[in-house]
Design a protein around this motif. Structure first.
Motif, short mmCIF file in Angstrom:
data_model
loop_
_atom_site.label_atom_id
_atom_site.label_comp_id
_atom_site.label_asym_id
_atom_site.label_seq_id
_atom_site.Cartn_x
_atom_site.Cartn_y
_atom_site.Cartn_z
N SER A 214 0.83 -1.20 0.00
CA SER A 214 0.00 0.00 0.00
C SER A 214 0.86 1.25 0.00
O SER A 214 1.97 1.26 0.54
CB SER A 214 -0.92 0.02 1.23
OG SER A 214 -0.15 0.13 2.42
N MET A 215 0.34 2.29 -0.63
CA MET A 215 1.05 3.56 -0.66
C MET A 215 0.03 4.68 -0.88
O MET A 215 -1.11 4.43 -1.25
CB MET A 215 2.10 3.58 -1.77
CG MET A 215 1.51 3.48 -3.18
SD MET A 215 2.78 3.40 -4.45
CE MET A 215 3.66 4.93 -4.16
N ILE A 216 0.45 5.91 -0.63
CA ILE A 216 -0.38 7.09 -0.85
C ILE A 216 -0.08 7.65 -2.23
O ILE A 216 1.08 7.87 -2.58
CB ILE A 216 -0.12 8.16 0.21
CG1 ILE A 216 -0.43 7.63 1.62
CG2 ILE A 216 -0.95 9.42 -0.06
CD1 ILE A 216 0.00 8.58 2.73
N TYR A 217 -1.12 7.87 -3.02
CA TYR A 217 -0.96 8.49 -4.33
C TYR A 217 -1.63 9.86 -4.30
O TYR A 217 -2.81 9.97 -3.95
CB TYR A 217 -1.58 7.63 -5.43
CG TYR A 217 -1.59 8.29 -6.79
CD1 TYR A 217 -0.40 8.52 -7.49
CD2 TYR A 217 -2.78 8.70 -7.37
CE1 TYR A 217 -0.40 9.11 -8.73
CE2 TYR A 217 -2.79 9.30 -8.62
CZ TYR A 217 -1.60 9.51 -9.30
OH TYR A 217 -1.60 10.12 -10.52
N VAL A 218 -0.89 10.90 -4.65
CA VAL A 218 -1.40 12.27 -4.59
C VAL A 218 -1.33 12.91 -5.97
O VAL A 218 -0.25 12.98 -6.57
CB VAL A 218 -0.61 13.13 -3.59
CG1 VAL A 218 -1.20 14.54 -3.51
CG2 VAL A 218 -0.58 12.48 -2.22
N SER A 219 -2.46 13.35 -6.49
CA SER A 219 -2.50 14.07 -7.76
C SER A 219 -3.75 14.93 -7.79
O SER A 219 -4.84 14.44 -7.49
CB SER A 219 -2.52 13.10 -8.94
OG SER A 219 -2.68 13.80 -10.16
N TYR A 220 -3.59 16.21 -8.13
CA TYR A 220 -4.73 17.13 -8.17
C TYR A 220 -5.18 17.42 -9.61
O TYR A 220 -5.91 18.38 -9.85
CB TYR A 220 -4.37 18.44 -7.46
CG TYR A 220 -4.33 18.28 -5.96
CD1 TYR A 220 -5.47 18.54 -5.19
CD2 TYR A 220 -3.19 17.86 -5.31
CE1 TYR A 220 -5.45 18.37 -3.81
CE2 TYR A 220 -3.15 17.69 -3.93
CZ TYR A 220 -4.29 17.95 -3.20
OH TYR A 220 -4.27 17.79 -1.83
N GLY A 221 -4.76 16.58 -10.56
CA GLY A 221 -5.26 16.72 -11.92
C GLY A 221 -4.69 17.91 -12.66
O GLY A 221 -3.72 18.53 -12.25
N THR A 222 -5.33 18.23 -13.76
CA THR A 222 -4.82 19.29 -14.65
C THR A 222 -5.55 20.62 -14.49
O THR A 222 -5.16 21.60 -15.10
CB THR A 222 -4.95 18.84 -16.11
OG1 THR A 222 -6.33 18.55 -16.40
CG2 THR A 222 -4.13 17.59 -16.38
N GLN A 223 -6.59 20.66 -13.67
CA GLN A 223 -7.38 21.89 -13.57
C GLN A 223 -7.24 22.59 -12.23
O GLN A 223 -7.80 23.67 -12.03
CB GLN A 223 -8.85 21.58 -13.82
CG GLN A 223 -9.12 21.00 -15.20
CD GLN A 223 -10.59 20.78 -15.47
OE1 GLN A 223 -11.44 21.46 -14.93
NE2 GLN A 223 -10.90 19.80 -16.29
N THR A 224 -6.51 21.99 -11.29
CA THR A 224 -6.34 22.59 -9.97
C THR A 224 -4.98 23.26 -9.89
O THR A 224 -3.96 22.68 -10.26
CB THR A 224 -6.44 21.52 -8.87
OG1 THR A 224 -7.71 20.90 -8.95
CG2 THR A 224 -6.25 22.14 -7.51
N HIS A 225 -4.97 24.51 -9.42
CA HIS A 225 -3.74 25.27 -9.28
C HIS A 225 -3.53 25.60 -7.81
O HIS A 225 -4.34 26.27 -7.18
CB HIS A 225 -3.78 26.55 -10.12
CG HIS A 225 -3.97 26.30 -11.59
ND1 HIS A 225 -2.92 25.95 -12.42
CD2 HIS A 225 -5.08 26.31 -12.37
CE1 HIS A 225 -3.37 25.77 -13.65
NE2 HIS A 225 -4.68 25.98 -13.65
#
Length: 245
Positions: free
Chosen positions: A178-189
């Protein structure tokens, strides 16, 4: 655009090569009427996964009492079981205020009356919510999980990427997987201060993580890379390419 689309369908049928189906972006609601005209199944395509779509379609978002909640108040999704609490502030405002109501209703009506729906996800990770998601559709429409969607032609190049090698090494050395994956996509600044908060939060969590960073202006706090290098991977996205550290 609608007329040109129907001309293409008509020409295909006249040439003896009728389409098996039409896969349409959910924003193009008018394609449902065109498909009905030629008796062609319409499959609607969404870029989001199953879980966020279930939330967006949940009746709990559309009861009057939700508007009276403060941003930090939790929303009671009584018909669903979530592994965490969602507050009002976690939900996009457009889903709560009813802005662009007419457009949203047109999209939603064409969506739920489609023959099927393609979702950017896979059953192994979101299987618990597929049934709830499909229940929002008419005519026993099914969800087809075809994700994660990849650039197939570039797959061989991606296999040599640094983050693939890091993930392979992590899987071999970590029993829990298990691990943490962090991504806010292409539309979040995010601001630099917000990026710092995320960085410190991941460090304090003390759990392996992979973090996709799109900011060109942000740099990790002093000493942060050295402190998390054994447990964390940061992938800097530059356009459509990536660099891993």
């Amino acid at each position: 655009m609608k007329q040109s689309f129907e001309d293409v369908l008509r020409n295909m049928i006249d040439d003896g090569c009728p389409p098996i189906c039409v896969i349409s972006d959910f924003f193009l609601s008018w394609t449902l009427e065109s498909c009905h005209l030629f008796d062609i199944p319409r499959i609607v395509s969404h870029g989001m996964g199953v879980f966020p779509m279930v939330i967006c379609k949940s009746p709990s978002l559309h009861v009057p009492s939700v508007k009276d909640l403060s941003l930090l108040d939790p929303i009671d999704f009584s018909e669903l079981k979530f592994p965490f609490t969602l507050n009002k502030g976690d939900i996009p405002e457009v889903l709560l205020t009813g802005d662009h109501v007419r457009l949203v209703m047109e999209l939603a009506e064409a969506d739920v009356n489609s023959w099927g729906v393609i979702v950017n996800s896979f059953e192994e990770i979101e299987g618990d919510y597929i049934g709830a998601f499909e229940s929002n559709y008419c005519n026993e429409a099914k969800a087809y999980c075809v994700g994660p969607l990849l650039l197939y032609d570039e797959l061989d190049q991606e296999l040599d990427a640094a983050y693939i090698k890091w993930l392979d090494k992590y899987v071999e050395s970590n029993q829990s997987g298990s691990m943490i994956y962090v991504s806010y996509g292409t539309q979040t600044h995010l601001s630099n201060d917000q990026m710092d908060d995320i960085a410190f939060g991941l460090e304090m969590a003390g759990h392996p993580f992979s973090w996709v960073v799109r900011s060109k202006a942000w740099a990790p706090p002093d000493g942060w890379n050295e402190r998390v290098k054994e447990e964390g991977l940061v992938v800097y996205m530059i356009g459509w390419s990536s660099e891993a550290y």
